[in-house]
Design an enzyme around this catalytic site. Structure first.
Site, short mmCIF file in Angstrom:
data_model
loop_
_atom_site.label_atom_id
_atom_site.label_comp_id
_atom_site.label_asym_id
_atom_site.label_seq_id
_atom_site.Cartn_x
_atom_site.Cartn_y
_atom_site.Cartn_z
N TYR A 117 0.65 -0.82 -0.19
CA TYR A 117 -0.23 -0.22 -0.10
C TYR A 117 0.80 1.12 -0.26
CZ TYR A 117 -4.16 -2.82 0.49
OH TYR A 117 -5.17 -4.00 0.42
N PHE A 402 -10.43 -3.83 10.90
CA PHE A 402 -11.56 -3.93 10.56
C PHE A 402 -11.43 -4.80 8.96
CE2 PHE A 402 -9.49 0.11 10.36
CZ PHE A 402 -8.70 0.23 9.04
#
Length: 402
Positions: A117, A402
Site C-alpha cells: 500500500y 476492520f
C-alpha cells in the site's frame, strides 16, 4: 457500487483471495450487516467477481482529541487468476477519488501485506504489541485505590452496554482509536465456536467503583493439554477509566486459577501495564505495524489535528497517485488549533504523502523518517520543529481491526 444481491458472490471472491477458507456464519452475518453498499466496489470479468474493496465511514481520534472522518478501507482482494493486471490499482484509484468526493480527509487500513500500500500513499502510522506474560514469574505493583475496585463477572452480551460506555469515554484519549458506530458494538463479542480452538467461550469481568462501571476485560481460557494444571488466558480487550481499575483488572487476569500465562495480541506500545510489571522481559513483547494511514486531502487533514508545540513550516509534498495534494503547503498550529493552506513560499521540508501519513498521528517521528532518507530538511531547524510538533504524548493505537 455493490448491489445487495451480489454480496454473497462478492464475499466469496474475497475469501478466495485470502486462501479460500470460509468464515463462520456469525462473522459473515455481521460483515454483511455492516456493509455500506454505496461505498463497496467490485471488479468483474464477465459474470465473475475478480476484485473487491470497501470503505467504512469511520471517525478516528487524532492528536488534540478531535474525531476526524476517515474512510476505513477494508476487504481488499484480487482473485489469484487476475493478479498483476492492474485490478488493485484501478480499485485504489476509484476508491480514493470517491473518498475525496465524500469529503473525508483521511483513509486508513490494516495491511495483510504491508509492502503493497505504500505505492498508493499509505504509511504505517501505529504499532501494536503482542505479549506472552509468564504470570508465575511476573508480579504487579498496585496503585492506590486498586483494592477498593469491585470486580464482577458478567455475560459478555449482558455487559455490552456498560463496556461500550467505557470504550466511548476512552476514544478521544488516544489517537487512532475509532468511534464505535452503530452495529460495531457486536464486533468485540464475536465468538464463533470454530474460532475458539480448545479455548473457553468468551468471558467478561467488570470493574466497578461508586456504583458505576469503570472498566472491563474480555477474555477466554485455554487449558493445557493432558490435564496439566496450567493454562493460558487469551485476552480479547481491556479498558478502564482509572489507573486503579486498570490495575485491578490485570491483577484479576494474573490470578485466574489454573493458568500461568496471559497472551495479549494487541496492546499499545506505551501500555501502562509495562510500568506495573516487575519484569517486562518475561512479558515477551513483540511489535508489529497496525494502522496504515493516507492523507486524502493534505490541507484539511493537517488542519484537523492540534500540535504539541508551535509550528510554522512549509512542506513540499510529493503525491503522484493523488496529484491534487502535490505542491507546497504552509502548516501553522499549536495546542489550540491549526491551519494548512497552499503557498508559494520556499519549502522547509520535502517528503511524500506517505511520510505525512506515518507521522500524522504522532507515532512515527519525522526525524526518524529523515534518518531513513525519506524526509529532506531544506531549512535548518525545520525538521526538529516539525518533529516535536507532530508528536503525541500518548502513542496512537488501533484497538481492533476492520
Amino acid at each position: 457500487m455493490l448491489r445487495p444481491a451480489e454480496w454473497d458472490q462478492w464475499y466469496g471472491s474475497l475469501e478466495l483471495a485470502f486462501g479460500g477458507m470460509p468464515e463462520p456464519a456469525e462473522e459473515l452475518a455481521l460483515w454483511r450487516e455492516l456493509t455500506l453498499f454505496d461505498r463497496w466496489l467490485g471488479t468483474w470479468d464477465g459474470d465473475e467477481v475478480v476484485g473487491t474493496t470497501g470503505a467504512f465511514d469511520f471517525r478516528i481520534a487524532v492528536p488534540g482529541g478531535a474525531l476526524v472522518p476517515a474512510a476505513g478501507v477494508t476487504m481488499v482482494g484480487v482473485r489469484p487468476t487476475h493478479r498483476r493486471r492492474g485490478v488493485l490499482r484501478s480499485m485504489m484509484r476509484r476508491q480514493l477519488d470517491d473518498v475525496r468526493a465524500w469529503g473525508e480527509p483521511l483513509a486508513a487500513l490494516t495491511a495483510s501485506e504491508p509492502d503493497i500500500y505504500g505505492r498508493f500513499g499509505y504509511g504505517p502510522a501505529t504499532h501494536q504489541v503482542r505479549a506472552h506474560i509468564d504470570t508465575d514469574r511476573v508480579r504487579l505493583s498496585m496503585p492506590d485505590g486498586a483494592d477498593g475496585v469491585r470486580l464482577r463477572l458478567s455475560k459478555p452480551e449482558e455487559a455490552r452496554d456498560a463496556c461500550e460506555a467505557v470504550y466511548a469515554r476512552r476514544v478521544t484519549a488516544r489517537p487512532a482509536m475509532l468511534e464505535r458506530r452503530p452495529g460495531w458494538e457486536a464486533l468485540p463479542l464475536l465468538d464463533a465456536p470454530s474460532r475458539r480452538g480448545d479455548a473457553s467461550p468468551l468471558q467478561c469481568v467488570l470493574a466497578e467503583a461508586d456504583g458505576r462501571t469503570v472498566g472491563y476485560a474480555r477474555y477466554s481460557v485455554r487449558p493445557r493439554p493432558d490435564d496439566a494444571p496450567y493454562g493460558t488466558v487469551l485476552l480479547r480487550d481491556v479498558e478502564a477509566l482509572t489507573p486503579a481499575a486498570y490495575a485491578a483488572l490485570w491483577r484479576f487476569l494474573f490470578d485466574l486459577d489454573l493458568t500461568n500465562e496471559i497472551v495479549a495480541r494487541n496492546r499499545p506500545s506505551d501500555d501502562p501495564l509495562w510500568q506495573l510489571v516487575d519484569d517486562v522481559r518475561r512479558c515477551r513483547l513483540a511489535s508489529e505495524d497496525s494502522l496504515h494511514l493516507r492523507l486524502v486531502e493534505v490541507g484539511a487533514a493537517l488542519a484537523a489535528r492540534t500540535y504539541q508545540a508551535p509550528v510554522d513550516v512549509v512542506f513540499e509534498v510529493e503525491d503522484a497517485f493523488c496529484p491534487w495534494n502535490a505542491g507546497r503547503w504552509r502548516l501553522t498550529g499549536d495546542t489550540k488549533g491549526a491551519s494548512c493552506e497552499r503557498t508559494e513560499d520556499p519549502a522547509d521540508l520535502a517528503l511524500s504523502v506517505r511520510e505525512l501519513g506515518s507521522a500524522y498521528l504522532g507515532g512515527v517521528s519525522l526525524i526518524s523518517l529523515a534518518g531513513a532518507g525519506r524526509v529532506r530538511e531544506l531549512r535548518e531547524g525545520a525538521l526538529h520543529e516539525a518533529s516535536v510538533a507532530f508528536g503525541s504524548p500518548v502513542a496512537p493505537w488501533l484497538p481492533h481491526g476492520f
